[in-house]
Write a protein that holds these residues in place. Structure first.
Motif, PDB file in Angstrom:
ATOM      1  N   THR A  35      -9.105  -4.038   5.482  1.00 41.22           N
ATOM      2  CA  THR A  35      -9.580  -4.496   4.180  1.00 41.22           C
ATOM      3  C   THR A  35     -10.825  -5.357   4.330  1.00 41.22           C
ATOM      4  O   THR A  35     -11.051  -5.987   5.366  1.00 41.22           O
ATOM      5  N   SER A  36     -11.618  -5.378   3.270  1.00 44.55           N
ATOM      6  CA  SER A  36     -12.800  -6.230   3.194  1.00 44.55           C
ATOM      7  C   SER A  36     -13.141  -6.410   1.716  1.00 44.55           C
ATOM      8  O   SER A  36     -12.361  -5.995   0.844  1.00 44.55           O
ATOM      9  N   ARG A  44     -11.692  -3.858  -0.980  1.00 46.59           N
ATOM     10  CA  ARG A  44     -11.752  -2.472  -0.532  1.00 46.59           C
ATOM     11  C   ARG A  44     -10.821  -2.340   0.669  1.00 46.59           C
ATOM     12  O   ARG A  44     -10.640  -3.291   1.416  1.00 46.59           O
ATOM     13  N   GLY A  45     -10.270  -1.151   0.872  1.00 45.06           N
ATOM     14  CA  GLY A  45      -9.388  -0.979   2.015  1.00 45.06           C
ATOM     15  C   GLY A  45      -9.012   0.462   2.242  1.00 45.06           C
ATOM     16  O   GLY A  45      -9.082   1.291   1.325  1.00 45.06           O
ATOM     17  N   MET A  46      -8.613   0.752   3.473  1.00 45.05           N
ATOM     18  CA  MET A  46      -8.184   2.104   3.832  1.00 45.05           C
ATOM     19  C   MET A  46      -7.194   2.045   4.987  1.00 45.05           C
ATOM     20  O   MET A  46      -7.247   1.145   5.832  1.00 45.05           O
ATOM     21  N   THR A  47      -6.274   3.011   4.986  1.00 42.81           N
ATOM     22  CA  THR A  47      -5.319   3.132   6.080  1.00 42.81           C
ATOM     23  C   THR A  47      -6.059   3.555   7.334  1.00 42.81           C
ATOM     24  O   THR A  47      -6.969   4.381   7.292  1.00 42.81           O
ATOM     25  N   ALA A  74     -18.164  -2.041   2.551  1.00 46.78           N
ATOM     26  CA  ALA A  74     -17.774  -3.436   2.331  1.00 46.78           C
ATOM     27  C   ALA A  74     -17.783  -4.223   3.641  1.00 46.78           C
ATOM     28  O   ALA A  74     -18.238  -5.370   3.679  1.00 46.78           O
ATOM     29  N   VAL A  75     -17.293  -3.618   4.718  1.00 43.70           N
ATOM     30  CA  VAL A  75     -17.311  -4.277   6.031  1.00 43.70           C
ATOM     31  C   VAL A  75     -18.741  -4.609   6.430  1.00 43.70           C
ATOM     32  O   VAL A  75     -19.032  -5.720   6.892  1.00 43.70           O
ATOM     33  N   ASN A  76     -19.644  -3.658   6.237  1.00 43.43           N
ATOM     34  CA  ASN A  76     -21.058  -3.896   6.549  1.00 43.43           C
ATOM     35  C   ASN A  76     -21.642  -5.012   5.693  1.00 43.43           C
ATOM     36  O   ASN A  76     -22.376  -5.864   6.191  1.00 43.43           O
ATOM     37  N   THR A  77     -21.325  -5.005   4.409  1.00 44.65           N
ATOM     38  CA  THR A  77     -21.855  -6.011   3.478  1.00 44.65           C
ATOM     39  C   THR A  77     -21.310  -7.399   3.780  1.00 44.65           C
ATOM     40  O   THR A  77     -22.056  -8.373   3.853  1.00 44.65           O
TER      41      THR A  77
END
Length: 172
Positions: A35-36, A44-47, A74-77
């Motif tokens: 998640t981020s 935001r998130g994903m398995t 989102a991780v990049n941001t």
């Protein structure tokens, strides 16, 4: 002669992908949701089952995220992410975050960590907040190295995935 060279190549690629999926399904793994938060502060998130330890000093792990995903963006941001290791009763959350439901965070209980990252507190047996330490594009995914900061842990059995199905770690 049946099919063009391009069609034969596509069939070969598809067959190789099936064999590769079969291979990897024989390697059971824990299940995590990465998640981020995006630029607007939305979660935001994903398995993710592609997760491994890299080094102990400094504590660093890696996750593999699909290129073009809202989670990777989102991780990049944000420059950081949380790894939520799911417990044995959280299969519904693993499936929810593997899908495309845009309201997935409305369907689970979560809270922000002190660093602002989403923690899936009811579904995780452990959560690690990570700062991005490196990014490497490989095929259709990006390997994200994360230097681990805060860690929280609770009791419970981990959720596992292998042979294309979920299972719980057996009782001791």
């Amino acid at each position: 002669m049946s099919g063009t060279t391009a069609q034969r190549r596509e069939r070969t690629v598809a067959a190789n992908q099936r064999r590769y999926r079969d291979l990897m399904s024989a390697f059971p793994t824990g299940v995590a949701v990465v998640t981020s938060v995006d630029a607007e502060g939305s979660p935001r998130g994903m398995t993710c089952s592609s997760l491994t330890s890299v080094t102990l000093e400094p504590p660093t792990l890696l996750v593999c995220l699909r290129r073009g995903s809202a989670t990777l963006d989102a991780v990049n941001t944000h420059g950081g992410f949380a790894v939520n290791l799911l417990h044995a009763d959280a299969q519904h959350t693993a499936e929810l975050f593997a899908g495309s439901d845009p309201d997935r965070f409305a369907r689970v209980y979560w809270r922000r960590s002190p660093s602002g990252l989403p923690h899936l507190t009811d579904d995780a047996i452990a959560v690690a907040d990570c700062r991005v330490a490196g990014l490497f594009d490989v095929g259709d995914h990006t390997i994200v190295l994360g230097q681990v900061g805060g860690i929280s842990r609770s009791d419970g059995r981990p959720l596992l995935y292998g042979l294309r199905r979920f299972a719980a770690w057996p009782h001791p």
